[in-house]
Enzyme design. Structure first.
Site, PDB file in Angstrom:
ATOM      1  N   ASP A  76     -12.576 -12.701   4.907  1.00 54.19           N
ATOM      2  CA  ASP A  76     -11.504 -11.872   3.049  1.00 54.19           C
ATOM      3  C   ASP A  76     -10.096 -12.170   3.893  1.00 54.19           C
ATOM      4  O   ASP A  76      -9.853 -12.443   4.637  1.00 54.19           O
ATOM      5  CB  ASP A  76     -11.832 -10.244   4.249  1.00 54.19           C
ATOM      6  CG  ASP A  76     -11.455  -9.458   3.992  1.00 54.19           C
ATOM      7  OD1 ASP A  76     -10.437  -9.282   3.020  1.00 54.19           O
ATOM      8  OD2 ASP A  76     -11.761  -7.842   4.692  1.00 54.19           O
TER       9      ASP A  76
ATOM     10  N   CYS B  69      -6.471  -4.831  -2.371  1.00 59.66           N
ATOM     11  CA  CYS B  69      -7.768  -5.202  -1.713  1.00 59.66           C
ATOM     12  C   CYS B  69      -8.420  -6.651  -2.329  1.00 59.66           C
ATOM     13  O   CYS B  69      -9.118  -7.110  -2.017  1.00 59.66           O
ATOM     14  CB  CYS B  69      -8.836  -4.831  -0.337  1.00 59.66           C
ATOM     15  SG  CYS B  69      -9.804  -3.403  -1.957  1.00 59.66           S
TER      16      CYS B  69
ATOM     17  N   TRP C 272       0.607  -1.222   0.146  1.00 62.18           N
ATOM     18  CA  TRP C 272       0.368   0.366  -0.026  1.00 62.18           C
ATOM     19  C   TRP C 272       0.790   1.128   0.155  1.00 62.18           C
ATOM     20  O   TRP C 272       0.390   2.508   0.464  1.00 62.18           O
ATOM     21  CB  TRP C 272      -0.947   0.559   1.196  1.00 62.18           C
ATOM     22  CG  TRP C 272      -1.448  -1.197   1.100  1.00 62.18           C
ATOM     23  CD1 TRP C 272      -3.042  -0.533   0.614  1.00 62.18           C
ATOM     24  CD2 TRP C 272      -2.652  -2.661   1.544  1.00 62.18           C
ATOM     25  NE1 TRP C 272      -4.307  -1.965   0.639  1.00 62.18           N
ATOM     26  CE2 TRP C 272      -3.720  -2.871   1.170  1.00 62.18           C
ATOM     27  CE3 TRP C 272      -1.107  -3.255   1.847  1.00 62.18           C
ATOM     28  CZ2 TRP C 272      -4.157  -4.112   1.027  1.00 62.18           C
ATOM     29  CZ3 TRP C 272      -1.524  -4.304   2.136  1.00 62.18           C
ATOM     30  CH2 TRP C 272      -3.052  -4.930   1.521  1.00 62.18           C
TER      31      TRP C 272
ATOM     32  N   TYR D 231      -6.271   4.979  -0.978  1.00 68.93           N
ATOM     33  CA  TYR D 231      -7.637   4.498  -0.882  1.00 68.93           C
ATOM     34  C   TYR D 231      -7.996   3.821   0.947  1.00 68.93           C
ATOM     35  O   TYR D 231      -9.564   3.706   0.950  1.00 68.93           O
ATOM     36  CB  TYR D 231      -8.503   3.004  -1.558  1.00 68.93           C
ATOM     37  CG  TYR D 231      -7.932   1.961  -1.659  1.00 68.93           C
ATOM     38  CD1 TYR D 231      -9.126   0.870  -0.655  1.00 68.93           C
ATOM     39  CD2 TYR D 231      -7.100   1.687  -2.066  1.00 68.93           C
ATOM     40  CE1 TYR D 231      -8.858   0.162  -0.907  1.00 68.93           C
ATOM     41  CE2 TYR D 231      -6.275   0.225  -1.593  1.00 68.93           C
ATOM     42  CZ  TYR D 231      -7.299  -1.096  -1.091  1.00 68.93           C
ATOM     43  OH  TYR D 231      -6.690  -2.202  -1.197  1.00 68.93           O
TER      44      TYR D 231
ATOM     45  N   HIS E  39     -13.148  -0.977   0.473  1.00 66.78           N
ATOM     46  CA  HIS E  39     -12.733  -2.510   0.803  1.00 66.78           C
ATOM     47  C   HIS E  39     -13.404  -3.933   0.173  1.00 66.78           C
ATOM     48  O   HIS E  39     -14.893  -3.369   0.585  1.00 66.78           O
ATOM     49  CB  HIS E  39     -12.896  -3.158   2.343  1.00 66.78           C
ATOM     50  CG  HIS E  39     -12.090  -4.094   2.746  1.00 66.78           C
ATOM     51  ND1 HIS E  39     -11.438  -4.311   2.676  1.00 66.78           N
ATOM     52  CD2 HIS E  39     -12.151  -4.790   3.665  1.00 66.78           C
ATOM     53  CE1 HIS E  39      -9.873  -5.158   2.633  1.00 66.78           C
ATOM     54  NE2 HIS E  39     -11.129  -5.026   3.667  1.00 66.78           N
TER      55      HIS E  39
END
Length: 708
Positions: A377, A295, A259, A540, A354
């Protein structure tokens, strides 16, 4: 007694013991035909005809057929026959061995087989499997008995791949709607949503679950899971294991997250347009994590793995998704005495969006009513029982605030239904609650529609209508389990409202961003305030990078007045600050002078990127060359360096990369690419652009391929 060594295809030898006697009375297996062709009865009935592999792929709890040829006719009175199935067997994992006996009548939920046809020396067998059998790759041996001895015939390398079966009522993943089975198990193309709640973007994703090497890659992944193969029968355990294995954080799983601003040595997450390339790279490197994911990439790969294994699965996007770091089940924002954001104390973050997964299964490990869709997830956010994984979490438990039910329900609840609380830090260090937003977290929860590319809003599955009695009960039920059960302050005079409004789909990258701040005075008296606004560049994920612009605006509201203040951020103010995906956050705070009411609001918005326009120049026909035009216009007044285009879909078993080089400022690029379609029917062609200065550029075309 003496030994006989039997030689057979693909297998060096099998040593057996037998009685002395006439060899021609032995019942020897000459050959085995697993009837594994893609257009044959087995693969069609088991809905596995789309897999590239030429192996026999079946779904558990359903009969399959096979032929066995002997050295002489089979005599049911004196001869016996059974199948030996073996799953795994390594030093770390003892595997599973199953004997399948020959019976006269097949019964459900048993490992059994019966003869359904006999032709001279050949018999056709119908083989029954358990609806709770472990999935995986089974080695098959035919064992024949006669009065003269026992013989083993290994079918290597003709193994049987067994998968979960959503068509079987006794399988925990059973889904009783054929259109949903086609979408959530058999569809290899999908849509993943991104952006912000007011600017929802969509990208087409190639799940590629039937492509070359993908089934093998998925089973290779399970073998890395350090879970006994006896547990491979349980979709709860398998989906939880996959949520850990798709990220590389603690088990060298498929994808390494990144990220940051730099994606050197790997692929920018926004450049991927499917899972096939990722899973093949991982499998062919014997388990070296692929760089890089965020993600939506984790969710795309998880969908591919679980659909490939037979578990109905879909991608779900939550907008304004909270990341609760202290288990308070609230999202906490800290302001100083001047109402400015205290950045280093605000550890909870709100992701613009997400993406996670939902998988369909019963939950026999939980109270009744918790089966159905489960959140899974794979994005590594918080540890769960010692490793980075999340789920399966019953969506129904999230809706009701039952955060004591496993797995990871408090975390998912906070993502979709926590209250956003603004705290002000006083000079003595104490905190006071100055503002609560009860309906800002968890917006427009979205997934692709069944049978079309439309977006479906499924927020109602995760929570009752905001502000309803049921929804407040769910929040209060959940917060009792939180680390700081919240005391909400008694309301003071709240007669001024503030909102940030964006017109239409919002600003485009390369242009000025224009928003409006709307204030409404509902009282019969004048209200004045000084507003502080700060616009920041952010990832984000809600992590803030730089302040782009900051200023104060004096406000004077007449009784009952609504005032709209135009607000503009010019291109030259933000052009050197942008990070991945062009996300910005505008925070506006203030205090009403007459009542001391605190005003506070935030809007996350993104600068929209151009699409790649894909146009076929002639009709698509199987086996004939097709020319496709791909067009892109650079929206920026700067040169794009080292542009790479990635193309996949249209039945291709691999990805095509085109190194284009630099694109001049505001230049239009046209690519002419040739393809030879191999599969008829409705297909998708996907393209994405990989460029450090401009991300999230992609496009797709629906192409109907005619047969030869």
């Amino acid at each position: 007694m003496h030994s006989l060594i039997l030689y057979c295809d693909h297998f060096p030898f099998v040593r057996i013991k037998m009685h002395s006697g006439n060899n021609n009375k032995l019942l020897m297996v000459r050959s085995v035909d697993l009837l594994k062709s893609k257009d044959g009865q087995n693969r069609l009935e088991h809905h596995t005809d789309a897999y590239f592999s030429d192996k026999l792929i079946v779904r558990r709890g359903q009969t399959f057929q096979m032929w066995v040829e002997f050295s002489r006719p089979f005599n049911p009175k004196s001869d016996k026959l059974q199948l030996l199935l073996k799953l795994g067997e390594r030093a770390a994992n003892p595997g599973i061995r199953i004997s399948v006996p020959l019976v006269d009548v097949l019964e459900d939920s048993r490992w059994e087989m019966k003869i359904v046809e006999q032709k001279d020396k050949r018999v056709r067998l119908a083989v029954n499997t358990l609806p709770t059998a472990s999935i995986g790759r089974y080695k098959v041996t035919v064992e024949s008995f006669s009065q003269r001895g026992r013989l083993l015939f290994p079918c290597t390398p003709n193994d049987i791949y067994m998968l979960f079966n959503p068509w079987c009522e006794d399988d925990p993943v059973f889904l009783d709607n054929e259109a949903e089975r086609k979408e959530y198990v058999l569809n290899s193309m999908g849509r993943i949503y991104y952006g912000t709640e007011q600017q929802i973007g969509a990208r087409t994703w190639n799940f590629a679950q039937f492509e070359q090497d993908i089934l093998e890659a998925c089973l290779f992944l399970l073998e890395k899971g350090q879970v006994a193969m006896t547990e491979w029968r349980d979709p709860v355990i398998v989906s939880r294991m996959v949520s850990a294995l798709v990220n590389s954080n603690d088990d060298r799983g498929v994808l390494m997250g990144n990220w940051s601003d730099s994606f050197e040595g790997g692929t920018t997450p926004t450049a991927w347009s499917g899972s096939g390339d990722i899973l093949r790279r991982y499998y062919k490197s014997s388990g070296k994590p692929v760089k890089f994911g965020q993600c939506w990439v984790y969710a795309g790969v998880t969908t591919s793995v679980l659909r490939c294994l037979g578990i109905p699965t879909r991608c779900v996007t939550n907008f304004s998704s909270a990341h609760d770091t202290d288990l308070s089940l609230t999202t906490d924002i800290y302001l100083d005495e001047k109402l400015e954001l205290i950045k280093d104390e605000t550890s909870d973050s709100v992701w613009n969006f997400h993406v996670w997964n939902e998988s369909w299964m019963t939950r026999q490990d939980l109270p009744a009513g918790n089966g159905g869709w489960q959140v899974v997830d794979a994005t590594p956010q918080e540890l769960s029982q010692g490793s980075y994984r999340c789920g399966p979490t019953p969506v129904s438990a999230v809706r009701n605030g039952q955060v004591d039910l496993k797995f990871d329900t408090p975390f998912v609840f906070a993502e979709v239904n926590s209250d956003r609380i603004y705290w002000q830090k006083k000079p003595d260090g104490s905190l006071s609650q100055v503002h609560v937003e009860k309906n800002s977290i968890g917006q427009h929860i979205s997934t692709k529609a069944v049978g079309s590319d439309a977006r479906v809003d499924i927020t109602h599955l995760y929570k009752y209508p905001e502000g309803s009695e049921e929804e407040r009960i769910a929040v209060e039920t959940a917060s009792r389990f939180g680390s700081k059960p919240t005391l909400y302050p008694s309301p003071t005079v709240n007669d001024v409202s503030i909102e940030i409004v964006m017109d239409g789909a919002g600003p485009r990258i390369g242009g000025d961003a224009k928003l409006s701040i709307v204030l409404k005075n509902t009282s019969s008296k004048q209200r004045t305030a000084s507003l502080l606004y700060e616009v920041m560049v952010m990832y984000y994920t809600g992590v803030l990078k730089d302040t782009v612009k900051k200023d104060r605006i004096p406000i004077d509201l007449k009784p009952q007045e609504t005032k709209t203040i135009p607000w503009t951020l010019q291109y030259n103010e933000y052009m050197n600050h942008l990070v991945d995906q062009g996300a910005l956050m505008l925070t506006v705070t203030g205090r009403v002078n007459q009542t001391k009411q605190i005003l506070a609001t935030q809007l996350n918005f993104r600068l929209r990127t151009p699409d790649l326009i894909i146009t076929p120049l002639e009709d698509a026909v199987v086996g004939k060359e097709l020319t496709v035009k791909i067009t892109f216009q650079n929206p920026l007044s700067q040169v794009l360096k080292n542009v790479l285009f990635r193309i996949e879909g249209l039945g291709m078993q691999s990805i095509r990369m085109i190194e284009h080089g630099d694109v001049e400022k505001l230049e239009t690029v046209t690519l002419m690419e040739k393809f030879v379609p191999t599969v008829s029917g409705s297909q998708k062609l996907l393209a994405s652009m990989d460029c450090r200065q401009l991300t999230q550029v992609h496009g797709f075309a629906d192409i109907v391929v005619k047969p030869e």
